[in-house]
Design an enzyme around this catalytic site. Sequence first.
Site, PDB file in Angstrom:
ATOM      1  CE  LYS A  47      25.292 -18.830  27.472  1.00 51.76           C
ATOM      2  NZ  LYS A  47      25.826 -19.388  26.231  1.00 51.76           N
ATOM      3  CB  CYS A  58       1.375 -30.838 -10.663  1.00 52.66           C
ATOM      4  SG  CYS A  58      -0.214 -31.273 -11.375  1.00 52.66           S
ATOM      5  CG  LEU A  87      27.820 -17.336  31.970  1.00 50.02           C
ATOM      6  CD1 LEU A  87      26.902 -16.660  30.950  1.00 50.02           C
ATOM      7  CD2 LEU A  87      27.848 -16.534  33.265  1.00 50.02           C
ATOM      8  CE1 TYR A  90      29.260 -30.613  24.769  1.00 54.06           C
ATOM      9  CE2 TYR A  90      30.083 -32.124  23.105  1.00 54.06           C
ATOM     10  CZ  TYR A  90      30.311 -31.317  24.200  1.00 54.06           C
ATOM     11  OH  TYR A  90      31.558 -31.231  24.749  1.00 54.06           O
ATOM     12  CD  GLU A 105      25.106  -8.649  29.525  1.00 53.59           C
ATOM     13  OE1 GLU A 105      26.185  -9.130  29.203  1.00 53.59           O
ATOM     14  OE2 GLU A 105      24.992  -7.578  30.159  1.00 53.59           O
TER      15      GLU A 105
END
Length: 682
Positions: A117, A429, A85, A38, A115
């Site tokens: 995200k 198996c 941001l 995207y 910090e």
Amino acid sequence: MALDAATQAEIDSLRRSLEHHNYCYHVLDAPEVPDAEYDRLFQRLQALEAQYPEAVSPDSPTWRVGAAPSEAFSPAPHAVPMLSLNNAFTDEDVEAFDRRVREATGADIVAYAVEPKFDGLAVSLTYEAGVLVRGATRGDGSTGEDVTANLRTVRSIPLRLPAAGVPPVLEVRGEVLMTRREFERLNAGQRLRDERLFANPRNAAAGALRQLDPRVTADRRLSFFAYGIGDATVLPEGLDRHSAIMDWLARLRFPVSPERAVATGLAGLLDYYRGVGARRGSLPYEIDGVVYKVDELRKQEQLGFVSRAPRFAIAHKYPPEEEMTEVLGIEVQVGRTGALTPVARLHPVFVGGVTVTNATLHNEDEVRRKDVRVGDTVVVRRAGDVIPEVLRVVPDAARARGPVFELPERCPVCGSAAIREEGEAVRRCVGGLFCQAQRKQALLHFASRRAMDIEGLGERLVDQLVDREMVRTPADLYALDAARLSRLDRMGERSAANLLAAIQQSRNTTLARFVFALGIRNVGEATARDLARHFGDLAPLRAAGLEQLMAVPDVGPVVAQSILDFFSQPHNGEVIDALRQHVSWPVEAPVAAAAPLAGLTFVLTGTLPGLSRDQARAMIEAQGGKVAGSVSARTHFVVAGAEAGSKLEKARSLGLKIIDEGALLQMLGTDDPDRQHDRENA
Ligand code: IVH
């Protein structure tokens, strides 16, 4: 350059694709492509619009961030717009950001509040006279949706603030998210009910937040972290830094990230990025980057905003954990216990920081549910050290698809029947050690570091040894010699000698390692250790019946039965007898009931002030006690240190005895951890 027809067509097509993906992501909560794809489309469109201003149009997806408010919730206008941001992807991007900040503020070196995200959804919480009156999503940045009723169900969001020092109006902003654990729980439930699985915690959180019935939201147990303030009347004196605001919010009992910090200068930012990056996979929630914000509010004002983003902050992104690629083939691997695992062979793709060429499809039901076929474009996920997996197929009507994949009913390696037992997810198996694949895996396990620790006996070598029938069972390893090894591909004199030395060295081992190396189903390293300590030698273990096995702490009926089954197979008996000719261990007296802590099970949780987990474990075990990984009704003592979490809660709810390090040392008859420490390092 003028806008030509081909470029206009590309722009139109990009807009259509982006709108489609927007709809899938924001409205349906069911994305078809990973975020990275995207972002690529979005960036391509942004670049074209920058190059050809005549193509810019207000209905372009670049003009709106997020989806239109749904009709079911009332619109919630934001007094102060909720911005986004800008992103930094490389160290150079961060360097440029820091340079711009320094140039605009005239500072030599800048302090930043840093910090994580959070990978969730931005929300705004408005408090009037200290009471939560409105909770809203971000929406398009200027108008969101009123989801107050839903946000009230988020346990960590305060409904009322402590009376003192709260301004008449306060808008707190932060992220609503779903922890990994909650996400697993939710999907496990969906799977049980045969309902659609959520693609990732972010989408699960989005779905939960936009529920029209807040009871459903409450059921999903969302989390919240505050990361700033929006609209506010007067703030308390002295709040002149972002970090001070965060501390203040923490005092008002808002959840704030324990990872937040203040970093100085470019080096400080990059250190923080790498430090958090290293722990990314073990955080309880997903993050897609870290955020740097100029700490001083006065400097923030100086820097201001450009279009939709602040100039004083930036998000430094981690490499995406999801990517798209093509399925070249689907193979079936046979594991140590015979489990058949479908594995997708992929066109190589860089994801989660490594190039991935294979991804697990888990089992039959998963392949069928996801309907993965050769030729499909799929989303692959690799998070932390977790093995890569195929998440889903990207629909593409134009593409030819291979046939529906089915697991074979015979083992692809040995031709034995592959049977799926009632209530089991895996097909196995039944060939046992007759099956070359299982034999190879058994050998690799036998040689692995935590078992017999035969360095150099890797996959390629085991393949050759088994394929040429030079080794059939682990006991055959001890008959290898330089002459026979020299016939193998890529086996020089030196590596042959090293391998033989490693095999020699493994002859002296411990009973615990040996028992683990046998590869008994359901007997992991910890159980092997318990068995070794309890029985002291192999003979009594082999002779033990169900009752005697279940007398070992933490051995229940399933594990006991697996052990009985293993030793009752004549073939296993023969291999063990042969191994006994080569391998030995110190025989220990079985743990007598007289050992001070015999029969007692401990669980360690949190950080102890003076002892590491390993030290505490060793001390307890030395006195005949047992250390278990999880709390149950069979636990006798929970030793809790700082920041003890869910285990402590569970211990409380079960009414177990909870002790601290001091009490433990007293029980052990040592009350000075330093002394103990010195002794161990002597
Ligand atoms: S500050 C003025 N801090 O990232 C910018 N945002 O791209 C205000 N986010 O919509 C945002 N963690 O949903 C900020 N520690 C954090 C964040 C954070 C996640 C999200 C937020 C925002 C988006 C911006």
